[in-house]
Design a protein around this motif. Structure first.
Motif, PDB file in Angstrom:
ATOM      1  N   LEU A  96       1.024   2.196  -8.283  1.00  0.00           N
ATOM      2  CA  LEU A  96       0.520   1.883  -6.956  1.00  0.00           C
ATOM      3  C   LEU A  96       0.017   0.260  -6.793  1.00  0.00           C
ATOM      4  O   LEU A  96      -0.629   0.566  -8.304  1.00  0.00           O
ATOM      5  CB  LEU A  96      -0.221   2.835  -6.058  1.00  0.00           C
TER       6      LEU A  96
ATOM      7  N   ARG B 296       7.380   5.422   0.983  1.00  0.00           N
ATOM      8  CA  ARG B 296       6.013   5.770   0.318  1.00  0.00           C
ATOM      9  C   ARG B 296       5.855   6.573  -0.210  1.00  0.00           C
ATOM     10  O   ARG B 296       7.044   7.544  -0.791  1.00  0.00           O
ATOM     11  CB  ARG B 296       4.949   5.662   1.308  1.00  0.00           C
ATOM     12  N   ALA B 297       4.688   6.162  -0.982  1.00  0.00           N
ATOM     13  CA  ALA B 297       4.703   7.209  -2.602  1.00  0.00           C
ATOM     14  C   ALA B 297       4.526   9.018  -1.465  1.00  0.00           C
ATOM     15  O   ALA B 297       5.279  10.531  -2.810  1.00  0.00           O
ATOM     16  CB  ALA B 297       3.700   7.414  -3.270  1.00  0.00           C
ATOM     17  N   LYS B 298       4.258   9.208  -0.048  1.00  0.00           N
ATOM     18  CA  LYS B 298       4.117  10.403  -0.008  1.00  0.00           C
ATOM     19  C   LYS B 298       5.588  10.523   0.323  1.00  0.00           C
ATOM     20  O   LYS B 298       5.580  12.500   0.655  1.00  0.00           O
ATOM     21  CB  LYS B 298       3.114  10.384   1.385  1.00  0.00           C
TER      22      LYS B 298
ATOM     23  N   ASN C 221      -2.748  -0.825  -3.613  1.00  0.00           N
ATOM     24  CA  ASN C 221      -3.326   0.070  -2.864  1.00  0.00           C
ATOM     25  C   ASN C 221      -4.752  -1.435  -2.672  1.00  0.00           C
ATOM     26  O   ASN C 221      -4.803  -0.730  -1.617  1.00  0.00           O
ATOM     27  CB  ASN C 221      -3.587   1.037  -2.892  1.00  0.00           C
ATOM     28  N   ASP C 222      -5.346  -1.612  -3.440  1.00  0.00           N
ATOM     29  CA  ASP C 222      -5.994  -3.084  -3.248  1.00  0.00           C
ATOM     30  C   ASP C 222      -6.298  -3.866  -3.970  1.00  0.00           C
ATOM     31  O   ASP C 222      -4.986  -4.571  -4.478  1.00  0.00           O
ATOM     32  CB  ASP C 222      -7.356  -1.699  -3.157  1.00  0.00           C
TER      33      ASP C 222
ATOM     34  N   GLN D  89      -4.356   3.404 -10.093  1.00  0.00           N
ATOM     35  CA  GLN D  89      -3.521   4.384  -9.571  1.00  0.00           C
ATOM     36  C   GLN D  89      -1.907   4.193  -9.624  1.00  0.00           C
ATOM     37  O   GLN D  89      -1.538   3.258  -9.829  1.00  0.00           O
ATOM     38  CB  GLN D  89      -3.825   3.971  -8.038  1.00  0.00           C
ATOM     39  N   THR D  90      -1.502   5.743  -9.796  1.00  0.00           N
ATOM     40  CA  THR D  90      -0.038   5.741  -9.442  1.00  0.00           C
ATOM     41  C   THR D  90       0.306   6.811  -9.303  1.00  0.00           C
ATOM     42  O   THR D  90      -0.656   7.523  -8.548  1.00  0.00           O
ATOM     43  CB  THR D  90       0.804   6.263 -11.233  1.00  0.00           C
ATOM     44  N   ALA D  91       1.600   7.257  -8.461  1.00  0.00           N
ATOM     45  CA  ALA D  91       1.997   7.792  -7.912  1.00  0.00           C
ATOM     46  C   ALA D  91       2.577   9.234  -8.421  1.00  0.00           C
ATOM     47  O   ALA D  91       2.797   8.710  -9.853  1.00  0.00           O
ATOM     48  CB  ALA D  91       2.933   7.497  -6.484  1.00  0.00           C
TER      49      ALA D  91
ATOM     50  N   LYS E 103       0.853  -1.287   0.097  1.00  0.00           N
ATOM     51  CA  LYS E 103       0.296   0.296   0.092  1.00  0.00           C
ATOM     52  C   LYS E 103       0.612   1.363   0.153  1.00  0.00           C
ATOM     53  O   LYS E 103       1.473   0.871   0.891  1.00  0.00           O
ATOM     54  CB  LYS E 103      -0.661   0.043   1.236  1.00  0.00           C
ATOM     55  N   ASP E 104       0.293   2.013  -0.944  1.00  0.00           N
ATOM     56  CA  ASP E 104       0.996   3.618  -1.143  1.00  0.00           C
ATOM     57  C   ASP E 104       2.659   3.576  -1.361  1.00  0.00           C
ATOM     58  O   ASP E 104       3.425   4.634  -1.232  1.00  0.00           O
ATOM     59  CB  ASP E 104       0.970   3.868   0.248  1.00  0.00           C
ATOM     60  N   ARG E 105       2.752   2.493  -1.200  1.00  0.00           N
ATOM     61  CA  ARG E 105       4.673   2.651  -2.134  1.00  0.00           C
ATOM     62  C   ARG E 105       4.657   2.264  -4.289  1.00  0.00           C
ATOM     63  O   ARG E 105       3.859   0.883  -4.344  1.00  0.00           O
ATOM     64  CB  ARG E 105       4.945   1.164  -1.896  1.00  0.00           C
TER      65      ARG E 105
END
Length: 497
Positions: A272, A296-298, A274-275, A257-259, A220-222
């Motif tokens: 990404l 993580r992406a953030k 995430n699910d 989804q992408t970052a 998740k989020d990576r």
């Protein structure tokens, strides 16, 4: 008899040769490859006239087919093997190694269906009608007399279970129902992904559907490194949606989804996961293993764990286990939390949780110090990647994976290869003689989770600041680890007290 007098050499730079390579390569992961390409074995020094059909080998047909198929692939790519077509038996192909021209190695033939399946290729090979395979029983090793009284019914039952290829469904298999929020049409469900045991893409999808709740927290989020089955080991994978779509064969869903990250002056959009929808979409297009980034992406420049890769040169854990236990002693002495998992092959991964407040350089430097402290304690057993020149027979310690954009296989991910092993988090008390990667696979992992829970749940508890750790290691142990010319040449023991 000189077999070369009765064979025609097929040169490697010809269209005929390239077509054969294309067909054999394409069939490697097809469920019906045994139907399209038939294999034989010959004893050392024998000709194709003495060939034995792999299909007829009782009890071991599947194993011998896999071994010989890989041998045909390797020989086609080898500079030491020459492909020949028999003049006596139309449609039968075999190899000769350059130094030995008396042995017809790894004979094979194509079924008539190949001409229809690959009609677009130039200069198609000769084909042969399928003949009845003569049964062949491998010589049994001598055993004690008390074991001779095996019931005939048991023998007959064992043969029934092993000498026939597994039955798999055709391409029009019914779509699986995974209760997803987005509609995904899965294709290639019959495609063989693992040979030992025999698992199809549908089986892989079933596994990821079932393991999702345990695997997704580590994805998740990576940003993900998505590598499709069949890509070479040197292929960097697909870092973003654009790279995944370049094949021209994929229509990416709009919900993917992408970052957004910056590399130098370039804006990137890594994928990404995430699910469950993302997980099964990637698995459905051919991704077998999942490799998340360490950050993580953030906060893409700040890793939240440090990884040390322990890679054994042997197909067992014996040396890797000794190194891991020594590493734990050192990490405990440094008052550092540590976790361990199998890599699904012949190595282990050590994790030190980080607080994500330092950059990759700090994590990499701290990892280097830890690896060199381990080397200082057991110099005869380990080598440090990027530092030692001499490594033959030693366990490799790699800290260089702690860099932006690099990754290792995720906990609970399947590991690409021939067997369906799983990268499995371990309790430290399990790291001992007898540990085997193959014991942790797509079936055993669920009972293990039920009994032991997830040892990596502690990854988010006690955390370390990588910059502070590096400063502490450098201040306390820097005088021990000053490079010495002998060390750079692979010498041992100069840094020991």
């Amino acid at each position: 008899m000189d077999a070369l007098c009765h064979a025609m050499l097929i040169r490697k730079n010809t269209k005929a040769y390239k077509t054969i390579v294309a067909i054999v390569t394409d069939c490697q992961n097809r469920a019906d490859r045994e139907r399209l390409i038939r294999l034989y074995i010959t004893k050392a020094g024998h000709s194709i006239n003495d060939r034995i059909s792999v299909e007829g080998i009782q009890g071991e047909a599947g194993l011998f087919y896999e071994m010989n198929y890989q041998a045909v692939l390797n020989n086609l790519k080898s500079s030491n093997h020459q492909l020949h077509q028999s003049d006596e038996i139309a449609g039968l192909y075999f190899f000769h190694s350059t130094p030995n021209k008396a042995w017809d190695e790894t004979p094979f033939e194509f079924d008539e269906a190949v001409r229809d399946e690959f009609a677009s290729l130039p200069e198609l090979p000769l084909v042969r009608k399928k003949e009845k395979a003569q049964k062949f029983v491998l010589p049994a090793p001598k055993i004690k007399s008390e074991s001779k009284a095996e019931p005939k019914t048991a023998k007959k039952e064992a043969t029934k279970k092993t000498d026939k290829a597994p039955v798999v469904q055709r391409e029009d298999s019914k779509q699986p129902n995974y209760k997803l929020r987005h509609n995904i049409h899965f294709t290639g469900l019959d495609k063989i992904v693992f040979r030992q045991p025999h698992l199809t893409r549908k089986d892989v999808l079933d596994y990821y559907n079932k393991i999702a709740e345990h695997l997704l927290p580590y994805l998740k989020d990576r940003p993900q490194l998505i590598r499709l089955q069949g890509d070479s080991a040197g292929n960097p994978g697909y870092a973003d949606a654009e790279g995944l779509a370049q094949d021209g064969k994929l229509e990416l869903p709009d919900w993917l989804q992408t970052a957004t990250v910056t590399e130098g002056r370039t804006l990137k959009h890594p994928l990404l996961c995430n699910d469950k929808e993302h997980l099964l979409f990637y698995a459905g297009i051919g991704c077998v293993g999942f490799n998340p980034h360490h950050a993580r992406a953030k906060s893409p420049d700040s890793p939240d764990y440090l990884v040390i890769v322990i890679d054994s040169p042997e197909a067992s854990f014996s040396k890797a286990i000794d190194v891991a236990l020594t590493a734990r002693e050192i990490l405990t002495g440094l008052q550092l939390p540590s976790l361990v998992k199998t890599d699904g092959m012949s190595g282990l991964h050590l994790y030190v949780p980080l607080d994500a407040k330092s950059d990759f350089e700090a994590a990499r430097n701290a990892g280097e110090y830890i690896c060199r402290l381990i080397r200082l304690k057991i110099p005869d057993l380990v080598t440090v990647s990027g530092f030692d020149a001499y490594s033959y027979g030693k366990v490799s310690l790699d800290y260089q994976v702690n860099e932006a954009g690099k990754s290792v296989i995720a906990p609970y991910s399947l590991v690409p290869g021939t067997a369906a092993t799983v990268a499995t988090p371990l309790l430290w008390e399990e790291v001992k003689e007898g540990l085997r990667a193959e014991d942790h696979n797509h079936t055993t992992i669920f009972q293990r989770l039920k009994e032991e829970g997830d040892p990596f749940a502690a990854l988010s508890k006690k955390k370390v600041n990588a910059a502070d750790l590096f400063e502490r290691l450098e201040g306390n142990y820097g005088f021990l680890l000053t490079p010495h010319p002998d060390l750079l040449l692979g010498g041992e023991g100069r840094m020991q007290k």
